[in-house]
Write a protein that holds these residues in place. Structure first.
Motif, mmCIF file in Angstrom:
data_model
loop_
_atom_site.group_PDB
_atom_site.id
_atom_site.type_symbol
_atom_site.label_atom_id
_atom_site.label_comp_id
_atom_site.label_asym_id
_atom_site.label_seq_id
_atom_site.Cartn_x
_atom_site.Cartn_y
_atom_site.Cartn_z
ATOM 1 N N UNK A 1 30.769 -10.582 -45.895
ATOM 2 C CA UNK A 1 32.089 -11.156 -45.603
ATOM 3 C C UNK A 1 32.332 -11.490 -44.133
ATOM 4 N N UNK A 2 31.436 -11.082 -43.227
ATOM 5 C CA UNK A 2 31.622 -11.435 -41.812
ATOM 6 C C UNK A 2 30.848 -12.691 -41.412
ATOM 7 N N UNK A 3 30.255 -13.337 -42.400
ATOM 8 C CA UNK A 3 29.369 -14.466 -42.088
ATOM 9 C C UNK A 3 29.857 -15.749 -42.744
ATOM 10 N N UNK A 4 29.263 -16.855 -42.319
ATOM 11 C CA UNK A 4 29.460 -18.136 -42.993
ATOM 12 C C UNK A 4 28.104 -18.794 -43.177
ATOM 13 N N UNK A 5 27.979 -19.566 -44.265
ATOM 14 C CA UNK A 5 26.726 -20.285 -44.483
ATOM 15 C C UNK A 5 26.937 -21.788 -44.316
ATOM 16 N N UNK A 6 26.135 -22.370 -43.443
ATOM 17 C CA UNK A 6 26.114 -23.825 -43.264
ATOM 18 C C UNK A 6 24.745 -24.327 -43.725
ATOM 19 N N UNK A 7 24.722 -25.336 -44.576
ATOM 20 C CA UNK A 7 23.452 -25.942 -44.963
ATOM 21 C C UNK A 7 22.968 -26.845 -43.827
ATOM 22 N N UNK A 8 21.657 -26.876 -43.613
ATOM 23 C CA UNK A 8 21.112 -27.815 -42.620
ATOM 24 C C UNK A 8 20.362 -28.948 -43.332
ATOM 25 N N UNK A 9 20.643 -29.109 -44.628
ATOM 26 C CA UNK A 9 20.015 -30.198 -45.378
ATOM 27 C C UNK A 9 20.902 -31.441 -45.309
ATOM 28 N N UNK A 10 21.006 -32.017 -44.120
ATOM 29 C CA UNK A 10 21.741 -33.267 -43.925
ATOM 30 C C UNK A 10 21.016 -34.007 -42.798
ATOM 31 N N UNK A 11 21.382 -35.263 -42.584
ATOM 32 C CA UNK A 11 20.668 -36.035 -41.561
ATOM 33 C C UNK A 11 20.909 -35.436 -40.177
ATOM 34 N N UNK A 12 20.007 -35.714 -39.259
ATOM 35 C CA UNK A 12 20.147 -35.209 -37.888
ATOM 36 C C UNK A 12 21.495 -35.627 -37.291
ATOM 37 N N UNK A 13 21.894 -36.887 -37.541
ATOM 38 C CA UNK A 13 23.146 -37.407 -36.963
ATOM 39 C C UNK A 13 24.334 -36.634 -37.522
ATOM 40 N N UNK A 14 24.337 -36.444 -38.839
ATOM 41 C CA UNK A 14 25.453 -35.726 -39.463
ATOM 42 C C UNK A 14 25.523 -34.290 -38.962
ATOM 43 N N UNK A 15 24.365 -33.659 -38.833
ATOM 44 C CA UNK A 15 24.356 -32.262 -38.378
ATOM 45 C C UNK A 15 24.882 -32.164 -36.952
ATOM 46 N N UNK A 16 24.435 -33.068 -36.091
ATOM 47 C CA UNK A 16 24.877 -33.033 -34.698
ATOM 48 C C UNK A 16 26.393 -33.219 -34.626
ATOM 49 N N UNK A 17 26.890 -34.185 -35.397
ATOM 50 C CA UNK A 17 28.324 -34.460 -35.409
ATOM 51 C C UNK A 17 29.092 -33.256 -35.992
ATOM 52 N N UNK A 18 28.574 -32.696 -37.078
ATOM 53 C CA UNK A 18 29.272 -31.584 -37.728
ATOM 54 C C UNK A 18 29.416 -30.402 -36.772
ATOM 55 N N UNK A 19 28.341 -30.027 -36.108
ATOM 56 C CA UNK A 19 28.416 -28.828 -35.271
ATOM 57 C C UNK A 19 29.159 -29.095 -33.962
ATOM 58 N N UNK A 20 29.188 -30.366 -33.530
ATOM 59 C CA UNK A 20 30.031 -30.722 -32.385
ATOM 60 C C UNK A 20 31.501 -30.506 -32.775
ATOM 61 N N UNK A 21 31.849 -30.954 -33.987
ATOM 62 C CA UNK A 21 33.231 -30.769 -34.451
ATOM 63 C C UNK A 21 33.578 -29.300 -34.657
ATOM 64 N N UNK A 22 32.627 -28.547 -35.220
ATOM 65 C CA UNK A 22 32.875 -27.118 -35.454
ATOM 66 C C UNK A 22 33.163 -26.435 -34.127
ATOM 67 N N UNK A 23 32.326 -26.746 -33.144
ATOM 68 C CA UNK A 23 32.478 -26.118 -31.831
ATOM 69 C C UNK A 23 33.851 -26.442 -31.235
ATOM 70 N N UNK A 24 34.246 -27.720 -31.318
ATOM 71 C CA UNK A 24 35.540 -28.135 -30.753
ATOM 72 C C UNK A 24 36.694 -27.458 -31.495
ATOM 73 N N UNK A 25 36.592 -27.361 -32.801
ATOM 74 C CA UNK A 25 37.687 -26.764 -33.573
ATOM 75 C C UNK A 25 37.800 -25.269 -33.312
ATOM 76 N N UNK A 26 36.670 -24.608 -33.169
ATOM 77 C CA UNK A 26 36.711 -23.165 -32.884
ATOM 78 C C UNK A 26 37.342 -22.905 -31.522
ATOM 79 N N UNK A 27 37.098 -23.838 -30.603
ATOM 80 C CA UNK A 27 37.653 -23.660 -29.250
ATOM 81 C C UNK A 27 39.177 -23.725 -29.258
ATOM 82 N N UNK A 28 39.772 -24.277 -30.318
ATOM 83 C CA UNK A 28 41.241 -24.370 -30.397
ATOM 84 C C UNK A 28 41.881 -23.088 -30.920
ATOM 85 N N UNK A 29 41.062 -22.145 -31.357
ATOM 86 C CA UNK A 29 41.635 -20.893 -31.873
ATOM 87 C C UNK A 29 42.003 -19.980 -30.705
ATOM 88 N N UNK A 30 43.248 -19.510 -30.733
ATOM 89 C CA UNK A 30 43.705 -18.680 -29.612
ATOM 90 C C UNK A 30 43.626 -17.202 -29.983
#
Ligand code: PLP
Length: 398
Positions: free
Chosen positions: A369-398
């Motif tokens: 329950x302390x973890x999350x699973x992300x699949x890496x079975x997507x194109x390189x472009x999609x993965x790069x974009x996805x984790x860029x967005x994840x990083x930005x969204x996490x940074x908004x948590x106070x």
């Protein structure tokens, strides 16, 4: 009152499937959601396998097959075990099923009596626990430590075995963690099992070909436990054939026969056409898988490179499969821009779905329950974009 059985009422819907449903809803609203919640190769099934399926149709190969599979395919599976795993099986030890999932379910239903304990190495694949419940067994999760890439140790296993223990279940390479047991580690587990002759093992090797460390070790390779290991494998991951529904198990003859009997009363032999396709897949060896593995490895590295700069993500380096499984509890208790509190990994998954438009699965359903699973079975472009967005969204948590 509900007409539904207790059996189905206590069963959980697969968390990965539930998340995919939510994700589809957002996509239907026109949002650009990147779906990393599914365990599915994004590659096409190799052409020579598709051709074999077409040929089977043209040949009129459309009748019931033997329950445990067509003889040629059972022999080809024996040949595969010999070639890849140095294991000697006879065709009467092989049962072909509708996906590795059915092979696992056949084995659990054939071995577990009500009240018997099944030690499930945790984090585990979502269906293991529910299958044990279906058999009225007692699932006993045994949790590996983050420091050991979540791999259960022989000492942990020894301490968890009771006189009610019937079976252990694990996957290597592991879904969700990507961990791969070494020869030494599995040898130590085999030694423990050798001391407990009432305990059997269900070794799920569906990700065998998606391995970045090289050596794949089968528990059945250890002579002291060979007769008590049921080895499950299939075509979904290594040959990118998820929708074809083809898998198999290998076990000693009496256990294989029990699984065949179980299957004979539920589904019979799996599709004749798919079996011909599986035969072609195996005869083609593993070259197509090796090409895909090169891509999976590149994507793993690309994702890890972004994720290492995400504060609070503790991510072991996966040795196989196509997931990353960060520990994310550093975000629990934080507040989203809309004022909502992130209480757990499910909240975080929903936050990321709505805010980053990235769909991933909470570790809850995998026993973590302390973890999350992300699949890496997507194109390189999609993965790069996805984790860029994840990083930005996490940074908004106070
Ligand atoms: N075992 C594990 C660990 C899996 O991840 C999966 C699929 O996600 C399966 C078994 C089921 O495979 P199949 O699609 O062949 O039923």
């Amino acid at each position: 009152t509900s007409p539904l059985s207790d059996r189905v009422t206590v069963m959980q819907e697969s968390a990965t499937i539930a998340m995919a449903k939510k994700c589809r809803e957002l996509i239907a609203q026109g949002l650009d959601v990147i779906n990393l919640s599914f365990g599915e190769p994004d590659f096409q099934t190799p052409q020579y396998i598709k051709d074999a399926a077409k040929q089977a149709l043209d040949d009129g190969f459309t009748f019931y097959t033997p329950v445990a599979g067509i003889p040629d395919l059972r022999q080809a599976i024996c040949d595969k075990f010999k070639r890849d795993n140095q294991l000697d099986f006879q065709p009467n030890q092989i049962v072909v099923s509708t996906g590795a999932k059915q092979a696992l379910a056949n084995a659990v239903m054939s071995l577990v009596n009500p009240g018997e304990e099944v030690i499930v190495f945790s984090p585990y694949w979502v269906s293991y626990e529910e299958m044990v419940k279906l058999a009225d067994g007692v699932a006993v999760p045994l949790v590996g430590s983050l420091e050991n890439e979540y791999k259960v140790t022989a000492a942990q296993l020894e301490a968890a075995i009771t006189e009610r223990t019937k079976l252990i279940m694990y996957s290597s390479p592991c879904n969700p963690t990507g961990a791969v047991f070494s020869r030494e580690e599995l040898g130590a587990i085999a030694e423990v099992l050798a001391r407990h002759p009432q305990v059997y093992a269900l070794a799920d090797e569906i990700y065998e070909y998606i391995n970045f460390v090289g050596e794949h070790v089968s528990l059945a390779q250890f002579p002291e436990v060979r007769n008590r290991v049921i080895t499950v494998n299939g075509f979904s991951k290594g040959y990118a054939m998820t929708g074809w529904r083809l898998g198999y198990l290998a076990a000693r003859p009496d256990i294989a026969y029990a699984c065949e009997k179980m299957q004979s009363q539920i589904t019979s032999g799996t599709s004749s056409i798919m079996q011909r396709a599986g035969l072609a897949a195996l005869r083609g060896g593993r070259a197509s898988a090796d090409e895909m593995v090169a891509a999976y490895r590149r994507r793993r590295d690309l994702v890890l490179d972004i994720v290492k700069d995400i504060p609070g993500f503790k991510t072991p380096t996966p040795s196989g499969a196509f997931y990353i499984f960060p520990e994310v509890s550093a975000y629990f208790g934080r507040t989203a821009p809309d004022g909502r509190t992130i209480g757990n990994a499910m909240d975080l998954a929903l936050y990321l779905l709505n805010e980053a438009l990235v769909s991933a699965v909470s570790g809850e359903a995998f026993g973590a329950p302390n973890c999350m699973r992300f699949s890496t079975a997507a194109s390189d472009e999609k993965l790069a974009e996805a984790f860029r967005r994840v990083k930005a969204s996490l940074a908004k948590l106070a």
